[in-house]
Design a protein around this motif. Structure first.
Motif, short mmCIF file in Angstrom:
data_model
loop_
_atom_site.label_atom_id
_atom_site.label_comp_id
_atom_site.label_asym_id
_atom_site.label_seq_id
_atom_site.Cartn_x
_atom_site.Cartn_y
_atom_site.Cartn_z
N LEU A 143 0.85 -1.19 0.00
CA LEU A 143 0.00 0.00 0.00
C LEU A 143 0.89 1.24 0.00
CD1 LEU A 143 -3.20 0.60 0.55
CD2 LEU A 143 -2.30 1.60 2.63
N PRO A 163 1.89 4.57 1.43
CA PRO A 163 1.60 5.21 2.72
C PRO A 163 0.76 6.48 2.54
CG PRO A 163 3.92 4.63 2.57
CD PRO A 163 3.33 4.39 1.21
N THR A 208 -2.18 8.06 7.87
CA THR A 208 -1.35 7.16 8.66
C THR A 208 -0.20 7.92 9.32
OG1 THR A 208 -1.98 5.46 7.07
CG2 THR A 208 -0.20 4.90 8.59
N GLY A 231 0.11 -5.85 9.89
CA GLY A 231 -0.23 -5.47 8.51
C GLY A 231 0.63 -4.29 8.10
N GLY A 248 2.81 -3.51 5.49
CA GLY A 248 3.00 -2.94 4.15
C GLY A 248 4.44 -2.54 3.90
N ASP A 258 3.15 -9.06 8.56
CA ASP A 258 2.27 -8.94 7.39
C ASP A 258 2.06 -10.36 6.88
OD1 ASP A 258 1.63 -6.20 5.49
OD2 ASP A 258 1.17 -8.16 4.64
N ASP A 265 -0.33 -14.47 9.54
CA ASP A 265 -1.70 -14.19 9.11
C ASP A 265 -2.55 -13.95 10.36
OD1 ASP A 265 -4.32 -14.25 8.32
OD2 ASP A 265 -4.14 -16.06 7.11
N ASN A 315 -3.09 -0.59 10.92
CA ASN A 315 -3.91 0.03 9.89
C ASN A 315 -4.30 -1.13 8.97
OD1 ASN A 315 -5.06 1.51 7.82
ND2 ASN A 315 -3.10 2.19 6.97
N PRO A 316 -5.31 -1.89 9.35
CA PRO A 316 -5.61 -3.12 8.61
C PRO A 316 -6.47 -2.82 7.38
CG PRO A 316 -7.16 -2.88 10.39
CD PRO A 316 -6.24 -1.68 10.47
N PRO A 317 -6.70 -3.81 6.52
CA PRO A 317 -7.67 -3.61 5.43
C PRO A 317 -9.01 -3.23 6.06
CG PRO A 317 -6.49 -5.70 5.18
CD PRO A 317 -6.16 -5.18 6.54
C1 LIG Z 1 -4.17 -0.97 4.78
S1 LIG Z 1 -2.66 -1.85 4.49
C2 LIG Z 1 -1.59 -0.98 5.61
C3 LIG Z 1 -0.15 -0.99 5.22
C4 LIG Z 1 0.74 -0.09 6.10
N1 LIG Z 1 0.63 -0.45 7.50
C5 LIG Z 1 0.36 1.37 5.92
O1 LIG Z 1 -0.27 1.93 6.84
O2 LIG Z 1 0.71 1.96 4.88
C6 LIG Z 1 -3.00 -3.40 5.30
C7 LIG Z 1 -1.86 -4.42 5.31
O3 LIG Z 1 -2.36 -5.62 5.94
C8 LIG Z 1 -1.83 -6.76 5.29
N2 LIG Z 1 -2.73 -7.89 5.52
C9 LIG Z 1 -3.84 -8.23 4.82
N3 LIG Z 1 -4.38 -9.35 5.32
C10 LIG Z 1 -3.59 -9.72 6.38
C11 LIG Z 1 -3.62 -10.81 7.30
N4 LIG Z 1 -4.59 -11.74 7.25
N5 LIG Z 1 -2.66 -10.89 8.25
C12 LIG Z 1 -1.68 -9.95 8.31
N6 LIG Z 1 -1.59 -8.91 7.46
C13 LIG Z 1 -2.53 -8.79 6.51
C14 LIG Z 1 -1.71 -6.33 3.83
O4 LIG Z 1 -0.78 -7.13 3.15
C15 LIG Z 1 -1.33 -4.86 3.96
O5 LIG Z 1 0.07 -4.71 3.94
#
Ligand SMILES: C[S@@+](CC[C@H](N)C(=O)[O-])C[C@H]1O[C@@H](n2cnc3c(N)ncnc32)[C@H](O)[C@@H]1O
Length: 278
Positions: free
Chosen positions: A89, A91, A95, A117, A119, A140, A166, A183-185
């Motif tokens: 993602l 930044p 954030t 998570g 990124g 991540d 995960d 900062n999760p999905p």
């Molecule tokens: C919204 S992005 C945030 C990235 C970074 N922290 C930022 O703020 O720019 C969410 C991150 O969660 C990771 N992610 C998605 N599903 C996940 C899971 N089940 N377990 C751990 N990380 C996960 C994604 O790969 C991604 O890098």
């Protein structure tokens, strides 16, 4: 010959996917990256037939909607540059606000911190560099994101430890945390159709979307795991979707966290929820 200003205007008009002001900013960013020219150089004259092919190629990519940060391979965050790829993602400013709040509220020495998570690693790397002797970990699910995060940590000399995990399936691999941040999905998939091409076609879906029927999925899992991983008195910080502030706050209170609070971003939108572990 054409002067800098006229070239910016001309190219911005060709970036049809963007509003004109944003298009001009993007063209200026590209010209600075390739030619070292900036707005103050507005009277600088350029011969269009001498422009480097790499600049023209990157401009062609910009016209497809590809984000400039992916084209030039880096993005600014909290005063530093982070490598980005199609697997991470880009930044965001919001954030930076989350990171700033954590730095401001936690001046103690030697705090143990985990970012879930991660990124590009922008959150843990910045915290590691800005906080006093913090011991910082990050996870991540994406191996390719972790590779970039690790490169960023090395380039910026930040001693962050990265772990592939995960969060939906595994326990948090670290305990005794003073701070758990994520900062999760968080974007319900139905919003995809109203989002800009430069996000939906180019940024990783894995980083962005959650099922419509369970938008709090990640918050619930992380908060649940956090109950074991955060030490008493420790804090949980979440970046959130502007529509889910109250829902995330209520969820945390129901799960036994205390002092849950919603914090707004600079645009006045609910953006952060902070809570404490009793
Ligand atoms: C919204 S992005 C945030 C990235 C970074 N922290 C930022 O703020 O720019 C969410 C991150 O969660 C990771 N992610 C998605 N599903 C996940 C899971 N089940 N377990 C751990 N990380 C996960 C994604 O790969 C991604 O890098």
């Amino acid at each position: 010959m054409i002067n800098y200003n006229s070239l910016v205007k001309k190219w911005a008009e060709e970036l049809e996917l963007y509003e004109i002001q944003e298009a001009q900013n993007l063209v200026e960013w590209l010209l600075e990256h390739h030619l070292g020219l900036r707005r103050v150089d507005m009277m600088h004259f350029l011969d269009e037939k001498d422009l480097p092919q790499s600049l023209l190629d990157d401009f062609a990519r910009l016209k497809t909607g590809e984000p400039i940060q992916q084209i030039i391979g880096k993005a600014p965050f909290y005063g530093r540059e982070f490598l980005v790829t199609k697997d991470t993602l880009i930044p965001r400013n919001e954030t930076e606000e989350l990171v700033h709040l954590i730095i401001k509220e936690n001046p103690e020495n030697g705090l143990k911190i985990l970012d879930i998570g991660t990124g590009t690693g922008c959150i843990p790397i910045t915290l590691s560099l800005e906080m006093k002797n913090a011991e910082v970990f990050a996870t991540d699910i994406s191996e390719s994101a972790l590779e970039i995060a690790d490169k960023n940590a090395q380039e910026l000399h930040a001693p962050v430890q990265f772990v592939k995990s995960d969060i939906l399936k595994e326990e948090i691999p670290i305990e005794g945390l003073d701070i758990l941040v994520s900062n999760p999905p968080y974007i319900p998939i139905h919003e995809k159709s109203s989002m800009h091409t430069n996000v939906v076609d180019f940024e990783p879906g894995l980083a962005l979307f959650v099922p419509n029927e369970d938008p709090l999925l990640f918050y619930r899992k992380i908060a649940e795991a956090g109950k074991k991983a955060i030490k008493p008195g420790g804090r949980l910080y979440f970046e959130i979707h502007e529509n889910f502030g109250k829902a995330v706050k209520d969820l945390l209170l129901e799960m036994g966290y205390s002092k849950a609070e919603i914090i707004q971003d600079l645009n006045g939108k609910d953006r952060i929820v902070r809570a404490s572990m009793n």
